[in-house]
Design an enzyme around this catalytic site. Sequence first.
Site, mmCIF file in Angstrom:
data_model
loop_
_atom_site.group_PDB
_atom_site.id
_atom_site.type_symbol
_atom_site.label_atom_id
_atom_site.label_comp_id
_atom_site.label_asym_id
_atom_site.label_seq_id
_atom_site.Cartn_x
_atom_site.Cartn_y
_atom_site.Cartn_z
ATOM 1 N N ALA A 386 -55.801 -0.774 -13.610
ATOM 2 C CA ALA A 386 -56.074 0.491 -14.308
ATOM 3 C C ALA A 386 -57.556 0.762 -14.493
ATOM 4 O O ALA A 386 -57.939 1.596 -15.307
ATOM 5 C CB ALA A 386 -55.383 0.493 -15.676
ATOM 6 N N SER A 388 -59.366 2.018 -12.144
ATOM 7 C CA SER A 388 -59.705 3.186 -11.318
ATOM 8 C C SER A 388 -58.423 3.800 -10.770
ATOM 9 O O SER A 388 -57.328 3.242 -10.912
ATOM 10 C CB SER A 388 -60.623 2.784 -10.151
ATOM 11 O OG SER A 388 -59.941 1.909 -9.264
ATOM 12 N N ILE A 390 -55.085 5.638 -9.591
ATOM 13 C CA ILE A 390 -53.801 5.963 -10.207
ATOM 14 C C ILE A 390 -53.619 5.218 -11.528
ATOM 15 O O ILE A 390 -53.176 5.780 -12.524
ATOM 16 C CB ILE A 390 -52.640 5.618 -9.247
ATOM 17 C CG1 ILE A 390 -52.721 6.448 -7.966
ATOM 18 C CG2 ILE A 390 -51.297 5.838 -9.926
ATOM 19 C CD1 ILE A 390 -51.724 6.026 -6.901
ATOM 20 N N GLY A 391 -53.987 3.937 -11.527
ATOM 21 C CA GLY A 391 -53.806 3.127 -12.724
ATOM 22 C C GLY A 391 -54.590 3.660 -13.904
ATOM 23 O O GLY A 391 -54.085 3.715 -15.036
ATOM 24 N N TYR A 529 -49.079 -2.894 5.157
ATOM 25 C CA TYR A 529 -48.916 -2.297 3.832
ATOM 26 C C TYR A 529 -47.459 -1.934 3.564
ATOM 27 O O TYR A 529 -46.888 -2.278 2.519
ATOM 28 C CB TYR A 529 -49.802 -1.047 3.747
ATOM 29 C CG TYR A 529 -49.676 -0.257 2.472
ATOM 30 C CD1 TYR A 529 -50.071 -0.793 1.256
ATOM 31 C CD2 TYR A 529 -49.188 1.051 2.499
ATOM 32 C CE1 TYR A 529 -49.980 -0.052 0.087
ATOM 33 C CE2 TYR A 529 -49.087 1.797 1.341
ATOM 34 C CZ TYR A 529 -49.485 1.243 0.130
ATOM 35 O OH TYR A 529 -49.382 1.977 -1.019
#
Length: 664
Positions: A386, A388, A390-391, A529
Site C-alpha cells: 500500500a 503506492s 492500487i494498494g 504473471y
Amino acid sequence: MNYFITGASGFIGKRLVKKLLERDGSVVYFLVRTMEADSIAQLRSYWNADENRTIPVMGDLTQPLLGISKADTRKLNKKITHFFHLAAVYDLKADAETQQRANVDGTRNTVQFAESIGSKHFHLFSSIASAGLFEGLFREDMFEEAENLDHPYFRTKHDSEGIVRRECKLPWRIYRPAIVVGDSRTGEMDKIDGPYYFFKLIQKMRKLLPSWVPAVGIEGGRINVVPVDFVVAAVDHIAHLRNEDGKCFHLTDPSPMRVGDLLNTISRAAHAPEMAFRINAALFGFIPRHMRKALMALTPVRRIRHAIMKDLGLPDDILTFVNYPTRFDCRETTRALKGSDIAVPPLDTYAWRLWDYWERHLDPDLSIDRTLKGQVGGKVVLITGASSGIGKATAWKMAEAGATVLTIARDKEQLEATQREFEAAGHSLGIYIGDITEYAQVDALVAQILDEHGGVDILINNAGRSIRRAIENSFDRFHDFERTMQLNYFGALRLTMGLLPRMMEKKRGHVINISSIGVLTNAPRFSAYVASKAAMDSWTRCAASEFADRGIEFTTINMPLVRTPMIAPTKLYDHVPTLSPEDAAGLIADAVVHKRVRIATRLGIFGQVLHATMPRVAQIVMNTSFRMFPDSHAAKEKKGGLGLPEMPSADQIAFSQIMRGIHF
C-alpha cells in the site's frame, strides 16, 4: 353511495378506495386494526379525502364478526351498498397457519359481518391461484374443477372463495386477478412478488454481460400478469353494473406471455442481455414427483439449491411455478368491460416503468447498509503493497471509512513517507516493513499483527509483480517465472494461511485477492504473471469451498490494466485506456461491501466465455494482439530486435480501444 372495505391500506385496496371516492357523494368505511390507527392520516392524504368521506372502523379480520364493536355495528346497519373484501395474505412464502387464519377464517368472519349489517352486495377479491395448478383452460364459471392445491396459498384462496359461494346469503361477485404488478402509468409497486423475483437475476446479468450478448435462460408456461391500475378500474366498473351478481370475473390478460418472453421483455427494459437460448422447464417433468422430493431431501442438494436461490434472490419454490400449466378464459370480463376503454395494456409499453420503480425503490440491496463505512468501520484491514498504486488508493478509501488500516511493504523509506502522508490528512496507517517472498519474515509479521491487533478482519492481497515478455524471449530467463510465482502466489498464500486460523476462531473474515483480467483472457506475453495469478485463483476457489460454512468470504478481482508504477516501464501503456488506481480501489471497495465471489469487467467475462466455448477464435484474437504489440526494447534487447515503439500506430490505438483493459 356507501362502501365498506377490508384491506383498504393494501396495495390494491388503497387504490380502489381512491377510485371509489371519485364517485359523487361516495363515503368509504374501512376496517383498521388498533395497531394501525397511526396510518389513518397518511391514508387520507393519499386519498385526498377528509374524515367525512373516509371513516375508519376498528376491528380485526381474525375475530368473529371482525371484532367490531356493537356500537359501530349499529351505525353501519343497512348503510352499506357495496362491501369489498380485499384483506388477505398475498404471499407465496407465508406459512400455512398464517394463510389459513387470514384467508379462510378471515373471509368467513367478513361474510358473517357483512350479512349482520345488511349489506346489499358482497364483492370478494379472490385470485387465479384458486384454480390451483389446473392443467388446461380454466373458465370463469369453473370452481370445483380446481386441482393440485397442495401449496397453502392456492388452497386457502380456493377455500376462501368456496365460503362465499356456499355460505354468503348476500348477492355476491368474485374477482380473480392475475399476478398483479405495478401501475402501468407510474410503475409503483409495494413488494417483490411474481415476476419481480427475477429482477435481481436480470440485474446481475446486466452487470456481467453487455446487452448485445445472447444469454441462456428458461422457458415455461404462460404467466398472466396485469397492472394494478387495470385491476382497480375493472373492479370499479363491474361492481356497479346491474344484473351481474353470482358471477366470477377473471381480471387477466387475454394474451399472456410465456415465461421466456416475459423475462426478455423485462430484460429489454433493463438494458440487460436477452435469453436467446431457453431451456424449457417442462423437460424436468418426466422425473416422478416422489423422486424429486427425495432428491431435494438430501442435505447437499438442499444446501446447494438454497444457496443458489438466495444468491439469485428467488424463493425456494419459485421453479415450481415456472412451468405454470393453467390458462384463463376471461370472456365474462371482456363482455362486462365492453365500451369502457378498460383493457390490459401490453407489457412492453410499461415494462420500463416497472423496472425503473423496482430499481429505485424495491431492489433489496437498497435496504442493506452498502456503505463502505458500514462494512469496515472499526475493523482491521490489511493491504499488502500500500505504499503506492492500487494498494495506496485502497488504503485511503479504507482509512476514510473508519477502518484500522495496516500494510506490509519492502521499501522502508517509501512506506514511512506514505505513513506521514496519511497522518497529515488525519488518518492512521499501521506499517510493517518486510518482504513477503521470505517465509520467515511473513511468519514474524503475522505473529506481530496478531499480537498487536488480535487478527485481521479483511485481508487484501495486492502486492504483486508483473513481467511483460514473450515466451520466445524467456528461454534463458526461467527466474522470471520463479520470482513472479514467489510473490504473487507463494508469498500471498503464506500470509493468508498465517491469518486464517484467527479468522476461523472469530468465525468471520474476508480475503480479497487482486488477480488479473489476463487470467480470464489468457493474455499472451504475460505467461509468468498470468500463471502466478491463476495459481492463486485456483487456491482461492478451493479455499472458498472449504470455508463456505465458517463465515469466511473469499473474493477474486480480475483487475484490468491499471496505471501504476508496475506498468510504467512499458511506454505504450501511456497511450492506451487504463484504470486509475482510484478506479481500481473502487472495485476493491465494491468487493468489501458486496462480498462477491468474483469481480471482473464485462470484457473479461466475455473473454473467459469465448475461450470456453470457441477456443480457436479466442486464440486468433489474442494472437492478433500478440503480433500487433511486440515486446518492449528491454525485453528484446538481447535478441537484437527493434522493440516496441513508444508511440502506438492507428491500428494499435483502435485495437486497444476495443479491447479496453486487456494486457497487451
